[in-house]
Design an enzyme around this catalytic site. Structure first.
Site, PDB file in Angstrom:
ATOM      1  N   ILE A 134     -23.175  -1.862  -1.047  1.00 17.97           N
ATOM      2  CA  ILE A 134     -23.873  -1.244  -2.319  1.00 17.97           C
ATOM      3  C   ILE A 134     -22.976  -1.006  -3.482  1.00 17.97           C
ATOM      4  O   ILE A 134     -23.530  -1.059  -4.624  1.00 17.97           O
ATOM      5  CB  ILE A 134     -24.417   0.150  -1.730  1.00 17.97           C
ATOM      6  CG1 ILE A 134     -25.653   0.117  -0.519  1.00 17.97           C
ATOM      7  CG2 ILE A 134     -24.635   1.031  -2.895  1.00 17.97           C
ATOM      8  CD1 ILE A 134     -26.109   1.208  -0.073  1.00 17.97           C
ATOM      9  N   GLU A 135     -21.682  -0.864  -3.109  1.00 15.27           N
ATOM     10  CA  GLU A 135     -20.702  -0.605  -4.455  1.00 15.27           C
ATOM     11  C   GLU A 135     -20.264  -1.777  -4.929  1.00 15.27           C
ATOM     12  O   GLU A 135     -20.316  -1.855  -6.195  1.00 15.27           O
ATOM     13  CB  GLU A 135     -19.645  -0.170  -3.508  1.00 15.27           C
ATOM     14  CG  GLU A 135     -19.571   1.458  -3.083  1.00 15.27           C
ATOM     15  CD  GLU A 135     -19.714   2.542  -4.289  1.00 15.27           C
ATOM     16  OE1 GLU A 135     -19.634   2.274  -5.505  1.00 15.27           O
ATOM     17  OE2 GLU A 135     -20.304   3.511  -3.903  1.00 15.27           O
ATOM     18  N   SER A 136     -20.216  -2.915  -4.227  1.00 19.52           N
ATOM     19  CA  SER A 136     -19.883  -4.131  -5.053  1.00 19.52           C
ATOM     20  C   SER A 136     -20.445  -5.523  -4.751  1.00 19.52           C
ATOM     21  O   SER A 136     -19.943  -6.553  -4.828  1.00 19.52           O
ATOM     22  CB  SER A 136     -18.245  -4.221  -4.787  1.00 19.52           C
ATOM     23  OG  SER A 136     -17.833  -4.610  -3.590  1.00 19.52           O
TER      24      SER A 136
END
Length: 338
Positions: A134-136
């Site tokens: 989700i973050e990267s």
């Protein structure tokens, strides 16, 4: 003609750069971190004398103004909102078959690291992978903005979070010094977040782990990023072996009987008329009621202590639920492929 172009380029570049050593606020900041970390003023003044203003990151943190939507924007929203509820709009970008497939591939690529990290910290590999997904997008989008210039812009150009970004800039300079890296060489998000897990500098310092033993905490490297996320969860109270969340049944299509959200807790005895959809749920602690707004109805969940721990990473119930659902789907796919 060539000379004109060179002059134009130099002038354009100069307009984009700023000497912050002429700023009284920055001069005080330099004094502060020079004394705090024992850094030479000459070194710090060189850093701050040539900063490229990051206009796009700054635009996200300008004081909010009430603006009217254009007719075109209103029409687009009318087409979107009848089709999806708030949760559906949010989750379809973060929890989808492509992201699940990428997560399985990422875990298999770093299988040995995940096994070692899970053994040491007690955090399931699928939840760590879900955070990175989700973050990267599993390291595919770690950010394109120079972190030092971004944090300096956000610390000293007027915006609604100057104090927060001064703290992050201070932590980042200390981080660069202790890790022996050039602060001008690090790139990250529009807010200065770094690496596969998008840690802010203060979290980098508090939770970062040198898991590959090279003497540096490098969150752009999978080994350190995986271990650091596990350490983040553990230090924030993750309970190994306990569940995260489960679907709940209730009467009706829209839920308003009790207050929802990750901050409010209940004993299950207090929640009359609610029950886990899958029957017995082996969890006896206090729960949060998490409501996901969908087009046709509200989806209701119990969130356990570990659900709350995920919200420490990002203070959003939707974010934590996206992590949980992505992790669950990654685990299912991994099990089916074994």
């Amino acid at each position: 003609m060539k000379n004109i172009f060179i002059v134009w380029f130099v002038l354009t570049f100069a307009l984009q750069a700023k000497d912050y050593t002429n700023n009284a606020d920055t001069a005080m900041f330099i004094d502060e971190i020079s004394k705090a970390y024992g850094l030479k003023r000459a070194y710090l003044e060189r850093l701050f004398s040539d900063v490229k203003i990051q206009k796009r990151p700054l635009s996200f943190f300008r004081p909010r103004k009430k603006t009217k939507r254009t007719p075109q924007q209103i029409e687009r929203l009318k087409k979107l909102y009848p089709k999806y509820g708030a949760w559906e709009r949010y989750s379809r970008l973060k929890v989808n078959p492509i992201r699940v497939k990428q997560g399985v591939k990422f875990i298999k690529r770093y299988e040995k690291i995940f096994e070692e990290v899970e053994k040491k910290f007690g955090i399931p590999k699928e939840y760590i992978a879900a955070i990175i997904g989700i973050e990267s997008v599993y390291g595919g989008h770690v950010g394109k903005y120079p972190v030092f210039d971004t944090l300096t812009t956000l610390a000293f150009e007027k915006n609604r979070r100057n104090r927060f970004f001064k703290k992050q800039l201070k932590k980042f300079i200390h981080l660069a010094h202790t890790q022996k890296i050039d602060p001008k060489d690090v790139y990250g998000s529009y807010a200065g977040a770094i690496g596969l897990g998008q840690f802010m500098p203060s979290n980098y310092e508090a939770y970062g782990v040198d898991f590959n033993g090279d003497g540096r905490i490098t969150l752009q490297k999978a080994e350190d990023a995986i271990a650091s996320i596990a350490n983040y969860f553990k230090k924030n109270g993750w309970r190994t072996g306990e569940p995260v969340a489960t679907r709940v049944s209730y009467e009706g299509m829209r839920f308003t009987a009790y207050r929802t959200g990750y901050k409010k807790t209940y004993t299950r005895e207090q929640l009359k008329g609610l029950a886990p959809k899958e029957g017995k749920w082996d969890y006896h602690g206090k729960v949060r009621l998490i409501k996901l707004n969908k087009k046709a109805y509200d989806e209701l969940w119990y969130g356990a202590k570990n659900f709350f721990v995920i919200t420490r990473y990002n203070h959003s119930a939707y974010y934590a639920m996206a992590v949980h659902q992505l992790a669950t789907k990654i685990k299912e796919k991994l099990n089916n492929e074994d």
